[in-house]
Design an enzyme around this catalytic site. Structure first.
Site, PDB file in Angstrom:
ATOM      1  N   GLN A  37      -5.734  38.651 -10.044  1.00  0.00           N
ATOM      2  CA  GLN A  37      -4.950  37.870  -9.100  1.00  0.00           C
ATOM      3  C   GLN A  37      -5.017  38.488  -7.708  1.00  0.00           C
ATOM      4  O   GLN A  37      -5.078  37.779  -6.703  1.00  0.00           O
ATOM      5  CB  GLN A  37      -3.495  37.775  -9.565  1.00  0.00           C
ATOM      6  CG  GLN A  37      -2.527  37.181  -8.564  1.00  0.00           C
ATOM      7  CD  GLN A  37      -2.840  35.735  -8.208  1.00  0.00           C
ATOM      8  OE1 GLN A  37      -3.477  35.017  -8.966  1.00  0.00           O
ATOM      9  NE2 GLN A  37      -2.399  35.310  -7.023  1.00  0.00           N
ATOM     10  N   GLU A  38      -5.030  39.815  -7.654  1.00  0.00           N
ATOM     11  CA  GLU A  38      -5.056  40.499  -6.365  1.00  0.00           C
ATOM     12  C   GLU A  38      -6.419  40.399  -5.674  1.00  0.00           C
ATOM     13  O   GLU A  38      -6.502  40.113  -4.484  1.00  0.00           O
ATOM     14  CB  GLU A  38      -4.700  41.990  -6.561  1.00  0.00           C
ATOM     15  CG  GLU A  38      -3.252  42.254  -6.951  1.00  0.00           C
ATOM     16  CD  GLU A  38      -2.305  42.103  -5.765  1.00  0.00           C
ATOM     17  OE1 GLU A  38      -2.774  41.820  -4.645  1.00  0.00           O
ATOM     18  OE2 GLU A  38      -1.088  42.264  -5.962  1.00  0.00           O
ATOM     19  N   SER A  39      -7.484  40.624  -6.427  1.00  0.00           N
ATOM     20  CA  SER A  39      -8.793  40.799  -5.790  1.00  0.00           C
ATOM     21  C   SER A  39      -9.938  40.059  -6.451  1.00  0.00           C
ATOM     22  O   SER A  39     -11.072  40.166  -5.988  1.00  0.00           O
ATOM     23  CB  SER A  39      -9.144  42.290  -5.771  1.00  0.00           C
ATOM     24  OG  SER A  39      -9.302  42.770  -7.113  1.00  0.00           O
ATOM     25  N   TYR A  78       2.312  33.786  -7.468  1.00  0.00           N
ATOM     26  CA  TYR A  78       1.661  35.048  -7.818  1.00  0.00           C
ATOM     27  C   TYR A  78       1.947  35.427  -9.271  1.00  0.00           C
ATOM     28  O   TYR A  78       1.036  35.699 -10.060  1.00  0.00           O
ATOM     29  CB  TYR A  78       2.167  36.133  -6.867  1.00  0.00           C
ATOM     30  CG  TYR A  78       1.726  37.546  -7.166  1.00  0.00           C
ATOM     31  CD1 TYR A  78       0.480  38.004  -6.755  1.00  0.00           C
ATOM     32  CD2 TYR A  78       2.572  38.436  -7.827  1.00  0.00           C
ATOM     33  CE1 TYR A  78       0.089  39.310  -7.008  1.00  0.00           C
ATOM     34  CE2 TYR A  78       2.193  39.732  -8.073  1.00  0.00           C
ATOM     35  CZ  TYR A  78       0.950  40.170  -7.663  1.00  0.00           C
ATOM     36  OH  TYR A  78       0.559  41.466  -7.922  1.00  0.00           O
TER      37      TYR A  78
END
Length: 518
Positions: A313-315, A440
Site C-alpha cells: 500500500q505504501e510503495s 489506506y
C-alpha cells in the site's frame, strides 16, 4: 449487501417477543427431553458447515470463520464443547439435520420459504443476493435467456434452484442447468475461473471474497434479491434451541460482538477492483519472493503477510519509491521518522522494512488498552498514516457521536469527518486527511486478504502436486538414459513408447490451476 447494523433492531425486537413467549416453557436443567438439555447432557454442540474463508477454514493452523466464531461462542454460552463437521455440499448439511447428526447448520445459508417449511431458522445476521458468475474475457449474458444448454452448473441444495425453477416457469422456458453432486459452490467458481464451465451461481459475499484471490471471476447478473442469512435446526415442537439462539444473539448484539465480527469478516466486502487486484497478485509472484524473507524476519508483532500488505500500500514494493512530500522507500518513511528509528538509508529494503515495523510496533503500544487485541492494528495503522494525535481525535469524535471509541467499525466511519470543518473545528488537533486514512486501512485489509488467500492456494497446489508425485514416482534420469530393455529407445511408431509417455505424464486436468490472466 446489508450489514449487521440493519438487523440490530429486528434481532432485538424479535428476541424480546419470542423469548418472553418461549422462555417459561424451557426447563433448562430439569428435563432431558428438550434439545438444549440434550446438548448440555451430551456436553457437545454438533455443528455442520461447509469450508470457505467466510464460514470455516484453517489458516496457519488456526480455525477461523464468521460462522465458526459464532458457533464457538454459542457453545461457550451453553457451557459445552464445539464439534464441527465439514460437508462437501449444502444437501449433505441438511442430511445431517434429518439424520440427527447435527444440532445446527452454520454455513452462511439463506432463508427461503421452502427451507422454512422443513427446518427451523434462527435469527438473521446479514443478507446476500444470489449472483451468476462468469470468467472475464468470455461471453457475458445480459439475461438468463442467454444461457445455453450445459453452460450453467450448480452445487446441490443451493437456494438458487428454487429461484431458477420459478424463472423458468414464468419467464425463461428454455433455461436449463445441471447439478454437480461432487463439488461445492466454491469449487464450481474455481471451475469457472479455470474455464471448465461457463457459469455458476453463488452468494454475493462468497463471490466478493473469492474475487480477492481470483480477479478473473466476474458477476454476470443478479438472480435473486437480497435474502437473510441464518442457521438451521430441526423443526418440531421443541422451541428450546430457538429460544437459546435468540437470547444468545441478543447478547452479542448488545455487547458489540456482532459489530466486531461484521467488521472482521465482512468489512472488506465490496469495492472490488479487477485491475488493482490482478496487478497486486502479479507482484506477489514476481516481486514478493525477494522481499518475503525480510517481512518474515521483522514482522514480530503481526502476521508477515500483513506487513507485506502495508508495504505494498505504501510503495507497491518499489524500494526506490519517493513521494512529492519526501517520504521514501518500501515503507515510505519520513526523514524525521527514519532518523528517530536510526534508519540511515530509507531506500535500503532491509532498513526500511525493519524501521517501518518498529514504528508500527510503537504505534500499537500506544493504542489504548481498552481497544480489543485483534483491532489494535487498525488503530495503529490509522496513526501510522495520519498521525497518532489525529487518531485520538477520531476516537474522541466517535464518543461525542455516541459511538464506541474502542470499536474500529465505529471509529473508521468518523475518519472522513476529520476533513470537514464542522467536525475538525471541534477536535483537539484539527484538520486531518481522514478520508485518506480510511482508504489506506481498507486497502491494506484487502491486500492482506488477497495475499493470504493466494499464498494458501499455492501451498495447497504444491501439496497436491506432491501427493500426485507420490502416486506416480518420478523415473530417475539414469533409468531414462539406460532403459532395462537395452540401450536403444523405442521407435517413434512403437505403441509401447506411446503408452509409456502417457504413464509418465499426469493429465493437466488433475492439478489445480493457478490463477491466470484472462
Amino acid at each position: 449487501m446489508k450489514r449487521f447494523k440493519i438487523n440490530y433492531l429486528l434481532i432485538g425486537a424479535v428476541t424480546v417477543l419470542l423469548a418472553v413467549a418461549l422462555w417459561p416453557s424451557i426447563p433448562w436443567f430439569g428435563q432431558t427431553e428438550n434439545r438444549i438439555a440434550a446438548i448440555q447432557s451430551r456436553g457437545v454442540l454438533r455443528v455442520s458447515t461447509i469450508e470457505s474463508p467466510l464460514t470455516y477454514t484453517l489458516y496457519q493452523g488456526k480455525k477461523i470463520g464468521l460462522d465458526y466464531e459464532l458457533a464457538q461462542q454459542f457453545a461457550d454460552y451453553l457451557g459445552v464443547k464445539l464439534e464441527v463437521t465439514v460437508r462437501p455440499n449444502i444437501q449433505e448439511l441438511f442430511d445431517d439435520i434429518d439424520n440427527n447428526d447435527a444440532d445446527v447448520i452454520a454455513a452462511g445459508l439463506v432463508y427461503n420459504a421452502q427451507r422454512g417449511q422443513r427446518y427451523q431458522a434462527g435469527p438473521a445476521y446479514y443478507s446476500v443476493s444470489q449472483q451468476m458468475v462468469y470468467r472475464i474475457g468470455s461471453p457475458r449474458p445480459k439475461t438468463l435467456a442467454g444461457v445455453k444448454d450445459n453452460q450453467l452448473v450448480l452445487s446441490p441444495g443451493v437456494t438458487s434452484l428454487n429461484a431458477l425453477n420459478k424463472l423458468k416457469a414464468e419467464k425463461f422456458p428454455d433455461l436449463s442447468w445441471r447439478v454437480d453432486d461432487q463439488h461445492s459452490s466454491t469449487e464450481l467458481m474455481q471451475k469457472v475461473v479455470d474455464g471448465e464451465i461457463a457459469f455458476t451461481i453463488a452468494d454475493s459475499v462468497a463471490i466478493s471474497t473469492f474475487q480477492r484471490v481470483h480477479p478473473q471471476l466476474a458477476v454476470a447478473l443478479d438472480v435473486t434479491d437480497e435474502q437473510p442469512v441464518t442457521w438451521f435446526s430441526t423443526l418440531d415442537n421443541d422451541d428450546s434451541l430457538s429460544a437459546a439462539l435468540l437470547d444468545f444473539y441478543n447478547r452479542l448484539n448488545s455487547d458489540g460482538t456482532f459489530a466486531r465480527l461484521e467488521e472482521k469478516y465482512l468489512g472488506h466486502v465490496g469495492d472490488f477492483d479487477y485491475v488493482d487486484t490482478r496487478t497486486f497478485l502479479k507482484a506477489v509472484d514476481t516481486v514478493l519472493p525477494t522481499l518475503q524473507p525480510l517481512f518474515e524476519k521483522y514482522a514480530t508483532e503481526i502476521d508477515w503477510r500483513l506487513l507485506a500488505a502495508i508495504s505494498y500500500q505504501e510503495s507497491h514494493w518499489d524500494d526506490q519509491a519517493t513521494s512529492p512530500t519526501g517520504v521514501r522507500g518500501l515503507m515510505m518513511l519520513t526523514k524525521n521518522t527514519a532518523q528517530s528509528l536510526g534508519v540511515t538509508d530509507r531506500l535500503d529494503p532491509e532498513q526500511s522494512i525493519e524501521g517501518g515495523s518498529r514504528y508500527l510496533k510503537d504505534m500499537m503500544s500506544k493504542v489504548p488498552v481498552s481497544v480489543p487485541e485483534e483491532e489494535r492494528i487498525w488503530f495503529a495503522l490509522t496513526a501510522y498514516n495520519m498521525g497518532y494525535a489525529h487518531m485520538l481525535d477520531a476516537r474522541q469524535l466517535t464518543a461525542k457521536q455516541k459511538g464506541n471509541p474502542d470499536s474500529w467499525a465505529d471509529v473508521k466511519t468518523r475518519l472522513p469527518l476529520l476533513s470537514q470543518k464542522q467536525y475538525y473545528s471541534k477536535t483537539t488537533y484539527g484538520y486531518a486527511r481522514g478520508h485518506e486514512a480510511y482508504a489506506y486501512v481498507e486497502n491494506i485489509r484487502k491486500y492482506h486478504i488477497s495475499l493470504a488467500g493466494y499464498l494458501l492456494e499455492k501451498e495447497k497446489q504444491v501439496a497436491q502436486e506432491e501427493k500426485y508425485a507420490e502416486a506416480y514416482p518420478a523415473v530417475a534420469p539414469v533409468e531414462l538414459a539406460t532403459p532395462s530393455y537395452g540401450p536403444f529407445p523405442l521407435g517413434p511408431f512403437s505403441p509401447d513408447g506411446g503408452l509409456e509417455k502417457k504413464h509418465l505424464t499426469l493429465p493437466s486436468t488433475l492439478l489445480p490451476v493457478r490463477p491466470q490472466s484472462p
